[in-house]
Design a protein around this motif. Structure first.
Motif, PDB file in Angstrom:
ATOM      1  N   THR A  79      51.266 -37.320  -9.552  1.00 57.31           N
ATOM      2  CA  THR A  79      51.540 -35.930  -9.942  1.00 57.31           C
ATOM      3  C   THR A  79      52.703 -35.951 -10.923  1.00 57.31           C
ATOM      4  OG1 THR A  79      50.793 -35.077  -7.811  1.00 57.31           O
ATOM      5  CG2 THR A  79      52.206 -33.649  -9.132  1.00 57.31           C
ATOM      6  N   SER A 122      41.333 -35.235 -13.093  1.00 56.25           N
ATOM      7  CA  SER A 122      42.622 -34.563 -13.197  1.00 56.25           C
ATOM      8  C   SER A 122      42.417 -33.076 -12.938  1.00 56.25           C
ATOM      9  CB  SER A 122      43.251 -34.761 -14.581  1.00 56.25           C
ATOM     10  OG  SER A 122      43.412 -36.135 -14.874  1.00 56.25           O
ATOM     11  N   HIS A 125      47.470 -27.607 -11.369  1.00 52.76           N
ATOM     12  CA  HIS A 125      47.783 -26.846 -10.162  1.00 52.76           C
ATOM     13  C   HIS A 125      47.805 -25.346 -10.487  1.00 52.76           C
ATOM     14  CE1 HIS A 125      48.977 -30.247  -7.488  1.00 52.76           C
ATOM     15  NE2 HIS A 125      49.142 -30.855  -8.659  1.00 52.76           N
ATOM     16  N   ASP A 126      47.205 -24.580  -9.617  1.00 51.90           N
ATOM     17  CA  ASP A 126      47.105 -23.134  -9.873  1.00 51.90           C
ATOM     18  C   ASP A 126      47.513 -22.299  -8.666  1.00 51.90           C
ATOM     19  OD1 ASP A 126      45.042 -23.829  -8.243  1.00 51.90           O
ATOM     20  OD2 ASP A 126      43.452 -22.967  -9.489  1.00 51.90           O
ATOM     21  N   ILE A 127      48.361 -22.824  -7.815  1.00 56.72           N
ATOM     22  CA  ILE A 127      48.876 -22.073  -6.665  1.00 56.72           C
ATOM     23  C   ILE A 127      50.368 -21.848  -6.876  1.00 56.72           C
ATOM     24  CG2 ILE A 127      49.195 -22.057  -4.156  1.00 56.72           C
ATOM     25  CD1 ILE A 127      46.297 -21.931  -5.037  1.00 56.72           C
ATOM     26  N   GLU A 130      48.678 -20.517 -12.260  1.00 56.82           N
ATOM     27  CA  GLU A 130      48.611 -21.771 -13.001  1.00 56.82           C
ATOM     28  C   GLU A 130      50.020 -22.235 -13.353  1.00 56.82           C
ATOM     29  OE1 GLU A 130      46.118 -21.331 -16.368  1.00 56.82           O
ATOM     30  OE2 GLU A 130      44.261 -21.448 -15.210  1.00 56.82           O
ATOM     31  N   ASN A 131      50.283 -23.518 -13.011  1.00 60.95           N
ATOM     32  CA  ASN A 131      51.631 -24.062 -13.209  1.00 60.95           C
ATOM     33  C   ASN A 131      51.835 -24.432 -14.670  1.00 60.95           C
ATOM     34  OD1 ASN A 131      51.732 -25.775  -9.972  1.00 60.95           O
ATOM     35  ND2 ASN A 131      51.772 -23.626 -10.497  1.00 60.95           N
ATOM     36  N   ARG A 147      52.007 -28.943 -14.865  1.00 60.50           N
ATOM     37  CA  ARG A 147      52.039 -29.752 -13.638  1.00 60.50           C
ATOM     38  C   ARG A 147      50.626 -30.232 -13.352  1.00 60.50           C
ATOM     39  NH1 ARG A 147      52.253 -27.921  -7.706  1.00 60.50           N
ATOM     40  NH2 ARG A 147      52.844 -29.812  -6.580  1.00 60.50           N
ATOM     41  N   THR A 149      47.984 -33.290 -11.608  1.00 56.44           N
ATOM     42  CA  THR A 149      47.688 -34.420 -10.719  1.00 56.44           C
ATOM     43  C   THR A 149      46.491 -35.151 -11.294  1.00 56.44           C
ATOM     44  OG1 THR A 149      48.575 -33.357  -8.730  1.00 56.44           O
ATOM     45  CG2 THR A 149      46.977 -35.119  -8.412  1.00 56.44           C
TER      46      THR A 149
END
Length: 459
Positions: A79, A122, A125-127, A130-131, A147, A149
């Motif tokens: 990450t 890949s 992250h969207d919690i 969206e990051n 961000r 992963t």
């Protein structure tokens, strides 16, 4: 439904659509004037400096975590926080403060088409949202952070597993813009990547890391590429406790049979078979965590093979010793009977010859007949003259004695040496096999261990 009800339902839908349009217009109207001015006439489909050379994009990474490193799939999952920075002359505004925008406004701006090479999968992250981060500076510099992963392939050389070192990479390239359109660079050189100093991994330690800049050459052109290299060293303590110590103890356990009597067949067979089966189970368990279809002969396989050879050798040693014990008495009886029979015949022949030679003289002495033996003495001592010699005075050579007796002596001596040589090839005492094994097996195992650890740790 009735025609009037349908007409009423359509009117309600039109009212809802008009209200939504008015809300969108109001949201656009409440944008700050600075943003409205920047977005006026902005085309996100055209890169900055479209007609004035390539745009330079600086990058930096923050490694948040390396979750898994798989030898079976030969990849790692990490990450990361990817930060990209570039200058867009169309976003210059007056002021001395930067503008931090909602990540969803990135859809209105041009961003580099960066992708991760060798990425298997890949996701962004969207919690809870969206990051993403967008920050615009007065001079037109844009900071874009993500961000991510990602699971990235890493080619591993497992020849020295588990004393190996693996060098993995994280490569960033531009998908559609070549070096004439976009140029990548690390913002702070090797210090552009952070987070590895405080990273805690299960089986590895990060020994070294560095960055490099290169170009990716494809059929469609040359593309900018940034590469982050990091070297991982595997921690061997786990494998020493899990594999090396148990296998070594099994080898030592197999040596216990050397101190058990050869007559204790069940005890020695039980120890030998049990250690062989246990070692086989240990070897199978060590292979479960590694790829089955590869061409690597790993260091741990070599050590397990050495231990298995010593354990199997201890079992074979008992088989040899037991066989020698069973044939020991039979061989001794065979050699004694055969060798004693030959000596008995030889003594009888010698006694017969001596008796035959000495019988005339003995009888003469006993009867006091002096003429029986002296008649032969002068004949043995007189020198005969060869009449064919020129002078007639040369003595004749004595007649050679019969060679039958000499040939018999030579044959018996040769046969005795042959029997001695054959007896030397047999083990005189089977108990000596265990005595020798008590010394040779441990010394050989220690020597092999010294060679093994020296080679795999220092070469």
């Amino acid at each position: 439904c009735s025609p009037r009800a349908c007409v009423g339902f359509l009117q309600v839908l039109r009212l809802l659509e008009s209200s939504m349009l008015n809300a969108e217009m109001k949201e656009g109207e409440i944008l700050p004037p600075t943003i409205q001015k920047l977005m006026k006439g902005y085309n996100k489909y055209l890169r900055p400096f479209f007609d004035n050379g390539p745009v330079t994009v600086g990058m930096s990474l923050d490694i948040a975590s390396i979750d898994t490193i798989s030898e079976i799939n030969m990849d790692y999952t990490a990450t990361i926080f990817l930060r990209q920075r570039w200058t867009d002359e169309r976003l210059v505004f007056e002021g001395n403060k930067s503008l931090s925008l909602d990540g969803r406004l990135v859809e209105l701006l041009w961003v580099p088409d960066t992708f991760i090479v060798d990425s298997k999968k890949s996701f962004l992250h969207d919690i809870t949202v969206e990051n993403r981060l967008i920050r615009i500076f007065p001079n037109g510099t844009v900071l874009y952070a993500l961000r991510i992963t990602t699971t990235v392939a890493c080619n591993m050389d497992l020849t020295k597993y588990p004393m190996d070192k693996q060098t993995c990479t994280l490569q960033l390239e531009s998908w559609g813009y070549n070096i004439n359109d976009v140029m990548f660079y690390w913002t702070r050189g090797n210090e552009s990547v952070s987070g590895l100093d405080t990273l805690q991994l299960a089986q590895y330690t990060v020994e070294d890391h560095y960055t490099s800049v290169s170009e990716a050459i494809y059929e469609t052109g040359h593309y900018p590429k940034l590469v982050f290299h990091f070297e991982l060293k595997r921690s061997i303590l786990y494998f020493i406790l899990e594999t090396y110590v148990p296998s070594s103890l099994l080898v030592v356990l197999s040596w216990v049979s050397f101190w058990i009597s050869l007559s204790s067949v069940p005890a020695r067979i039980c120890i030998g078979v049990t250690t062989v089966l246990t070692m086989t189970t240990l070897m199978m368990g060590a292979r479960t965590s590694l790829p089955n279809a590869n061409c690597f002969i790993k260091a741990i396989d070599v050590y397990l093979g050495i231990c298995f050879s010593f354990i199997f050798g201890a079992l074979i040693e008992y088989a040899v010793a037991h066989f020698c014990t069973l044939t020991y008495i039979k061989n001794i009886l065979y050699f004694n009977m055969f060798y004693g029979h030959q000596l008995h015949n030889f003594d009888d022949e010698m006694n017969g010859i001596v008796t035959t030679i000495s019988s005339p003289c003995d009888r003469a002495k006993r009867r006091k007949e002096p003429d029986a033996c002296p008649a032969a003495a002068p004949a043995a001592t007189e020198l005969a003259v060869d009449p064919s010699s020129p002078t007639g005075s040369e003595p004749k050579p004595e007649a050679s004695p019969p060679e039958a007796t000499n040939w018999c002596f030579i044959a018996l001596a040769t046969f005795r040496k042959l029997l001695g040589f054959i007896s030397c090839c047999h083990i005189k005492n089977p108990h000596h096999i265990d005595n020798y094994s008590r010394v040779t097996f441990p010394l050989s195992f220690v020597l092999v261990n010294l060679l093994y650890w020296t080679y795999y740790l220092y070469f």
